[in-house]
Design an enzyme around this catalytic site. Structure first.
Site, short mmCIF file in Angstrom:
data_model
loop_
_atom_site.label_atom_id
_atom_site.label_comp_id
_atom_site.label_asym_id
_atom_site.label_seq_id
_atom_site.Cartn_x
_atom_site.Cartn_y
_atom_site.Cartn_z
N GLN A 62 -79.06 43.47 -2.14
CA GLN A 62 -79.57 44.20 -0.97
C GLN A 62 -81.04 44.57 -1.18
OE1 GLN A 62 -77.80 44.77 1.95
NE2 GLN A 62 -79.75 45.53 2.74
N LYS A 117 -70.97 45.60 5.06
CA LYS A 117 -70.71 44.23 4.62
C LYS A 117 -69.41 44.16 3.81
CE LYS A 117 -75.64 43.19 4.69
NZ LYS A 117 -76.89 43.06 3.94
N ASP A 131 -77.50 35.01 1.56
CA ASP A 131 -78.56 35.55 2.43
C ASP A 131 -79.55 34.45 2.83
OD1 ASP A 131 -78.15 38.20 3.09
OD2 ASP A 131 -78.96 38.96 1.20
#
Ligand code: NDP
Length: 327
Positions: free
Chosen positions: A116, A72, A139
Site C-alpha cells: 500500500q 481490500k 497493482d
C-alpha cells in the site's frame, strides 16, 4: 433531475429532452465484476483445487491507507480469496520491507502482493515496487507490467484505470475512434489510463499542470477523464456538450461555501449535513453541478470510479493466480 443507471434500462440514451447527465453508477458494475470473480474462484476451487491468495503489506499508521487495506482484505474474504494483511511499524527499514517482499515472492500460496502506497519517506518506493515478482504484481505498477501495457501485451494493469475501462465498456460507451482526453499523468492513474484508452483504439491526449489553455483541449474530448487531485477543478468551461466525463478524483471538502459551488440544490443539503456530522464531504476532480449540465454521462463521487478499484484488484488476483499456474 438526475437519471441513474441502476434502474433498467441499464444503458439509457441521452435524449434531447433530458438536459442533464446520466450518472454512471459504479456500484452495479463493481458488484457484477465481483460476482464474476466469485464464480471464477468457485470454479478454480472445484476444477483445479486452488484458492487464489492475496497479501497486502502496509507500513505505518496512515489512516487512509488503513481504510483502503481494510476494504481490500474484507472484499477478498467475501469473494473467497485467501487474504492476509501484513502491518509493519512505521520505522520498518527499507531492507526489512525488501526481505518481506522477497519472502512473499517465494511463497507458492501467494498469488498477489500489494504494497500500500504511500510508504514512509525513508523507504525507496520505486525499489520496493520493482522487487515484487511481476507475476504477483496485482497493482500493475512493476516496470515489466508497465512496459507490457504500453506494448499492448497482456499484463496486470493498474486497478483504477482498468476500472474506468470497465465502466465505459459495461455501459456500452464506444471508445474506439473517440477523442479521449486524460487530465493527469501520474504512474498510478493518468499514464496507464491513457495507455488503456489507446489500446481500446481511442485517440488520446494527455494533459498535465504545464498544459497551455487546458479548457480548449478538454473541450475537444468525447471522453474526458479527470485524475488531478484538486476538488472540483474541472468546470463547465472544460466540458464539451454531450461528453462522457469520468471523475477519478477523491477529495475532501469541509468549506460550506465551496460546497455550495460544487453541488446542485438537490444534492447540497445531504452534503452540508455530511460536513456538519463528519467534518467533510467527498468530491471528485470535477465540479459535479456544472458537469451534469454539460455532460451526457458522468461518474459521481462517491459511487463512481472509486468502487471499481477494489473490484479490479480482486480480478487481477484471480488473473495472476491463473497465469502463474498456467490455467
Ligand atoms: P497525482 O498527484 O500523482 O497526479 C496528479 C496529476 O494531475 C499530475 O499529473 C499533475 O500534473 C496533474 N495536475 C495537477 N494540477 C493540474 C492542473 N492545474 N492542470 C492540469 N493538470 C494538473 O495524483 P493521482 O494520479 O495519484 O490521483 C489523481 C486523483 O485521483 C486524486 O484525486 C486521487 O485521490 C484520485 N485517485 C482515486 C483513486 C480511486 O480509486 N478512485 C485511486 C487513485 C487516485 P504534473 O504531472 O504536471 O504535476
Amino acid at each position: 433531475m438526475l437519471y441513474e443507471t441502476n434502474n433498467p434500462p441499464r444503458l439509457p440514451v441521452k435524449s434531447e429532452k433530458f438536459m442533464t447527465a446520466i450518472l454512471l453508477q459504479g456500484r452495479e458494475i463493481a458488484d457484477e465484476i465481483k460476482r464474476e470473480v466469485r464464480d471464477e474462484i468457485t470454479r478454480l476451487s472445484e476444477e483445479n483445487g486452488i484458492r487464489p491468495g492475496l497479501t497486502a503489506v502496509r507500513v505505518g499508521e496512515d489512516p487512509a491507507s488503513s481504510v483502503y487495506v481494510g476494504n481490500k482484505v474484507k472484499t477478498s474474504h467475501e469473494l473467497g480469496i485467501a487474504s492476509e494483511h501484513v502491518h509493519l511499524d512505521a520505522d520498518t527499514t527499507h531492507g526489512e520491507l525488501l526481505q518481506i517482499v522477497q519472502k512473499l515472492n517465494a511463497r507458492d500460496d501467494v498469488d498477489g502482493i500489494l504494497v500500500q502506497l504511500p510508504l514512509p519517506r525513508h523507504i525507496d518506493e520505486a525499489a520496493i515496487l520493482e522487487a515484487i515478482d511481476p507475476a504477483k504484481d496485482v497493482d500493475g505498477f512493476h516496470p515489466v507490467n508497465v512496459g507490457r501495457l504500453h506494448q499492448g501485451v497482456r499484463s496486470l494493469v493498474p486497478c483504477t484505470p482498468a476500472g474506468v475501462i470497465e465502466i465505459l465498456k459495461r455501459s456500452d460507451i464506444d471508445i474506439a475512434g473517440k477523442h479521449a482526453v486524460v487530465v493527469g499523468r501520474s504512474n498510478i492513474v493518468g499514464k496507464p489510463m491513457a495507455a488503456l484508452l489507446l489500446r481500446e483504439n481511442a485517440t488520446v491526449t494527455i494533459c498535465h499542470s504545464r498544459t497551455a489553455d487546458l479548457p480548449s483541449i478538454t473541450r475537444q474530448a468525447d471522453i474526458l477523464v479527470a485524475a488531478i487531485g484538486r476538488a472540483g477543478f474541472v468546470r463547465g468551461e472544460h466540458i464539451r456538450e454531450g461528453a462522457v466525463v469520468i471523475d477519478v478524483g477523491i477529495n475532501s471538502v469541509s468549506d460550506r461555501a465551496f460546497a455550495a459551488e460544487l453541488f446542485s440544490e438537490a444534492d447540497l443539503p445531504k452534503r452540508l449535513a455530511a460536513i456538519e456530522n463528519r467534518g467533510a464531504t467527498l468530491v471528485g476532480d470535477v465540479n459535479p453541478k456544472e458537469a451534469i449540465e454539460k455532460a451526457a454521462y458522468f461518474t459521481p463521487v462517491p459511487g463512481g470510479v472509486g468502487l471499481l478499484t477494489v473490484a479490479m484488484l480482486m480480478k487481477n488476483t484471480v488473473d495472476a493466480a491463473k497465469t502463474r499456474r498456467k490455467i
